[in-house]
Scaffold this active site. Structure first.
Site, PDB file in Angstrom:
ATOM      1  N   GLY A  57      23.729   0.537 -21.869  1.00  0.00           N
ATOM      2  CA  GLY A  57      24.591  -0.439 -20.863  1.00  0.00           C
ATOM      3  C   GLY A  57      23.915  -1.903 -20.626  1.00  0.00           C
ATOM      4  O   GLY A  57      22.698  -1.892 -21.006  1.00  0.00           O
ATOM      5  N   CYS A  84      18.672   3.751 -24.893  1.00  0.00           N
ATOM      6  CA  CYS A  84      18.673   2.370 -24.572  1.00  0.00           C
ATOM      7  C   CYS A  84      18.622   2.300 -22.980  1.00  0.00           C
ATOM      8  O   CYS A  84      17.533   2.709 -22.249  1.00  0.00           O
ATOM      9  CB  CYS A  84      19.784   1.548 -25.028  1.00  0.00           C
ATOM     10  SG  CYS A  84      19.482  -0.175 -24.904  1.00  0.00           S
ATOM     11  N   TYR A  85      19.775   1.798 -22.152  1.00  0.00           N
ATOM     12  CA  TYR A  85      19.588   1.787 -20.915  1.00  0.00           C
ATOM     13  C   TYR A  85      19.197   3.174 -20.173  1.00  0.00           C
ATOM     14  O   TYR A  85      18.662   3.253 -19.207  1.00  0.00           O
ATOM     15  CB  TYR A  85      21.005   1.136 -20.144  1.00  0.00           C
ATOM     16  CG  TYR A  85      20.822   0.993 -18.662  1.00  0.00           C
ATOM     17  CD1 TYR A  85      20.172   0.229 -18.014  1.00  0.00           C
ATOM     18  CD2 TYR A  85      21.562   2.182 -17.968  1.00  0.00           C
ATOM     19  CE1 TYR A  85      20.440   0.294 -16.601  1.00  0.00           C
ATOM     20  CE2 TYR A  85      21.582   2.399 -16.623  1.00  0.00           C
ATOM     21  CZ  TYR A  85      21.089   1.135 -15.738  1.00  0.00           C
ATOM     22  OH  TYR A  85      21.018   1.343 -14.670  1.00  0.00           O
ATOM     23  N   HIS A 174      19.761   2.797 -30.779  1.00  0.00           N
ATOM     24  CA  HIS A 174      21.000   3.309 -30.598  1.00  0.00           C
ATOM     25  C   HIS A 174      21.265   4.340 -31.914  1.00  0.00           C
ATOM     26  O   HIS A 174      21.505   3.936 -32.907  1.00  0.00           O
ATOM     27  CB  HIS A 174      22.112   2.336 -30.713  1.00  0.00           C
ATOM     28  CG  HIS A 174      22.066   1.388 -29.279  1.00  0.00           C
ATOM     29  ND1 HIS A 174      22.944   1.866 -28.389  1.00  0.00           N
ATOM     30  CD2 HIS A 174      21.461   0.472 -28.954  1.00  0.00           C
ATOM     31  CE1 HIS A 174      22.726   1.011 -27.394  1.00  0.00           C
ATOM     32  NE2 HIS A 174      22.035  -0.112 -27.874  1.00  0.00           N
ATOM     33  N   GLU A 176      23.724   6.128 -32.319  1.00  0.00           N
ATOM     34  CA  GLU A 176      25.002   6.301 -32.659  1.00  0.00           C
ATOM     35  C   GLU A 176      25.683   5.226 -33.616  1.00  0.00           C
ATOM     36  O   GLU A 176      26.685   5.453 -34.162  1.00  0.00           O
ATOM     37  CB  GLU A 176      25.754   6.118 -31.370  1.00  0.00           C
ATOM     38  CG  GLU A 176      25.859   4.968 -30.844  1.00  0.00           C
ATOM     39  CD  GLU A 176      24.576   4.483 -30.133  1.00  0.00           C
ATOM     40  OE1 GLU A 176      23.619   5.155 -30.075  1.00  0.00           O
ATOM     41  OE2 GLU A 176      24.768   3.855 -28.844  1.00  0.00           O
ATOM     42  N   ASP A 232      49.682   5.558 -37.453  1.00  0.00           N
ATOM     43  CA  ASP A 232      49.469   5.715 -36.061  1.00  0.00           C
ATOM     44  C   ASP A 232      50.749   6.323 -35.349  1.00  0.00           C
ATOM     45  O   ASP A 232      50.454   7.343 -34.589  1.00  0.00           O
ATOM     46  CB  ASP A 232      48.874   4.665 -35.491  1.00  0.00           C
ATOM     47  CG  ASP A 232      47.756   4.242 -36.176  1.00  0.00           C
ATOM     48  OD1 ASP A 232      46.897   4.625 -37.008  1.00  0.00           O
ATOM     49  OD2 ASP A 232      47.408   2.907 -35.960  1.00  0.00           O
ATOM     50  N   LYS A 372      40.348   5.249 -37.181  1.00  0.00           N
ATOM     51  CA  LYS A 372      41.501   5.624 -38.143  1.00  0.00           C
ATOM     52  C   LYS A 372      41.327   6.863 -38.975  1.00  0.00           C
ATOM     53  O   LYS A 372      42.226   7.521 -39.261  1.00  0.00           O
ATOM     54  CB  LYS A 372      41.538   4.230 -38.734  1.00  0.00           C
ATOM     55  CG  LYS A 372      42.432   4.163 -39.842  1.00  0.00           C
ATOM     56  CD  LYS A 372      43.934   3.619 -39.116  1.00  0.00           C
ATOM     57  CE  LYS A 372      44.954   3.723 -39.820  1.00  0.00           C
ATOM     58  NZ  LYS A 372      46.238   2.774 -39.186  1.00  0.00           N
TER      59      LYS A 372
END
Ligand code: XMP
Length: 515
Positions: A57, A84-85, A174, A176, A232, A372
């Site tokens: 964050g 991180c944060y 990070h 991710e 979609d 997607k």
């Protein structure tokens, strides 16, 4: 409501990467939920997660009103990973210190070589050195008692730290994001080896969870969906139909600008679903409105407006509905501003502005958190045919922006046939890296010779691009013999084309579409 037994709670401190954390956790095979950091301890206990991830964050922990969590979270006895944060918050909450960027010359942004202690429980499955993605100003200066440093980089002595006994872990980078080379392995170690997840959650479970939560929300309410035939909206329709059956009405406006056979395919698929399916054959209407229009922006505008008008007329016949369903997917949410709860509609999509015209209570976006490729996977899970779920992007204004100049029925049918041949040959040849491929009917005519006669017919352009995000693209290196075959077939099989050219421009400076 959800049926998953193993749940990971991701507490949201405002990072732009939060949905990526959720995505990675899904990929590893575990159900997760992102909740605001302000979730109370009691709510967390009720949610009963098997592990908690504290996200990154933009805040600084030592600011008075920065987001914090109840210290009691650290007494629940469950594994916690701070990112991180989240890592700084863990350090700060448990007695360490975090220092602001001004005091350190070692802010880090971007790819950073990081060294790992492979004796640690978090990094036991990776090698001693790899690239991580850092994005921080503040740094942990002192780790709390009971913790050990387990990773460092040039600018960050505490790139990772753990309290093995309590199963608390923190990483400054990070894991991710894709740029962190071993990110997924690290998350997997945390979730599977440390938290003990069996990781057998799959898209089939996701489907069931989605159906349960749609049913819980919609109950016996009525929903309306504008079906375009694209991936979609089709997946959203199939999912909603599974959840609420005939309480869903799908309105498919056929504007006559689809590719060969597409309109009929959409009808054929959805007339077999237990939904109210309405196809509006508005081909003539759209052609009339586009008569003589050559300017690309006017074409787009007319199609967008007419789409709304036709849909509105049908919606009025249906009367008041409780929900309007939209096939918004996560990249659309990002494009429209993160975290916004406002109704989100693809800016250049032709259903823009729709909600103003339909009498409904609420918007439902059942694909809002999916990327997607996950939408495609969900479509397969729902039993939609492969040609539909793996469909390449197709612009809302359809073939209208692939016919240069004015649009006529004859030109549409020429383009449909030529485009079909090109797409079939590319697929048959399995050309690598062909992300999107189509034909464009130019308004240039040139002289040719066929048999013994002179011809004066249209020039067709072929476009095939390689790209991962469609923001930039290169032309695909299609082997000459395939191009030759396509050109030969088109000129022989499609009347009124006597010349075929291949577009070899990158984006930028060109765009993917010609108009
Ligand atoms: P451009 O031409 O902008 O296209 O390089 C990038 C990608 O977007 C698609 N595209 C559209 N998609 N409505 C859409 O839903 C539109 O009006 C539209 N225009 C372009 C294009 O096919 C390519 O994949």
């Amino acid at each position: 409501m959800n049926t998953a037994k193993e749940k990971v709670l991701i507490l949201d401190f405002g990072s732009q990467y939060n949905q990526l954390i959720a995505r990675r956790v899904r990929e590893i095979g575990i159900y997760s939920k992102i909740k605001p950091f302000s979730m109370t301890l009691a709510e967390i206990k009720t949610f009963n997660p098997m592990a908690v991830i504290l996200s990154g964050g933009p805040s600084s922990v030592y600011e008075a009103n920065s987001p914090k969590i109840d210290k009691g979270v650290f007494e629940l006895g469950i594994p916690i990973l701070g990112i991180c944060y989240g890592a700084q918050l863990m350090a700060h909450t448990l007695g360490g210190t975090v220092v602001p960027a001004d005091n350190l010359a070692n802010r880090e942004y971007g790819r950073t070589e990081t060294c790992f202690d492979t004796d640690s429980s978090l990094f036991r499955n990776i090698s001693t050195k790899s690239i991580t993605w850092m994005s921080h100003g503040d740094s942990v200066e002192k780790i709390p008692e009971g913790f050990t440093a387990i990773a460092h980089s040039d600018g960050c002595p505490f790139a990772g730290f753990e309290n093995r006994e309590k199963r608390f872990y923190a990483v400054q980078f990070h894991p991710e994001v894709n740029h962190t080379e071993k990110g997924t392995e690290i998350l997997k170690t945390f979730l599977v080896d440390i938290a003990g997840a069996s990781a057998n959650w799959s898209m089939a479970n996701y489907l069931q969870t989605s159906i349960d939560s749609i049913r819980a929300e919609v109950k016996d309410g009525k929903a309306l969906l504008a079906l375009s035939g694209g991936v979609d909206s089709s997946v959203a329709a199939a999912l909603m139909s599974r959840a609420i059956g005939e309480n869903l009405t799908c309105v498919f406006v056929d504007h006559g600008l689809l590719r060969k056979d597409e309109g009929d395919q959409v009808e054929q698929i959805f007339s077999n679903y237990p939904v109210n399916f309405i196809r509006i054959n508005a081909q003539r209407h759209f052609l009339d409105k586009l008569n003589g229009v050559t300017d690309p922006e006017r074409k787009r505008k007319i199609i967008g407006e007419e789409f709304i008008r036709v849909f509105e007329a049908e919606a009025k016949k249906i009367g008041k509905v409780d929900y309007l369903v939209q096939g918004t997917i996560y990249p659309d949410v990002i494009e429209s501003g993160l975290g916004s709860n406002a109704a989100v509609i693809k800016s250049h999509h032709n259903v823009g502005g729709l909600p103003d015209y339909v009498d409904f209570k609420k918007i439902i976006e059942p694909l809002r958190y999916l990327f997607k490729d996950e939408v495609r996977q969900l479509g397969r899970e729902l039993g939609l045919p492969e040609y539909l779920v793996s469909r390449q992007p197709f612009p809302g204004p359809g073939l209208a922006i692939r016919i240069i100049g004015d649009i006529t029925e004859e030109k549409l049918s020429i383009l449909r046939e030529a485009d079909w041949i090109f797409r079939c040959e590319i697929e048959k040849a399995e050309v690598p890296d062909a992300s999107q491929y189509f034909a464009v009917l130019t308004d240039t005519r040139s002289v040719g010779v066929m048999g013994d006669g002179r011809t004066y017919e249209y020039t067709l352009a072929l476009r095939c691009v390689s790209t991962s995000d469609f923001m930039t693209a290169t032309f695909t290196r299609i082997p000459y013999d395939i191009l030759e075959k396509v050109s030969h077939r088109i000129v022989n099989e499609v009347p009124h084309i006597n010349r075929v050219v291949y577009d070899i421009t990158a984006k930028p400076p060109a765009t993917v579409e010609w108009e």
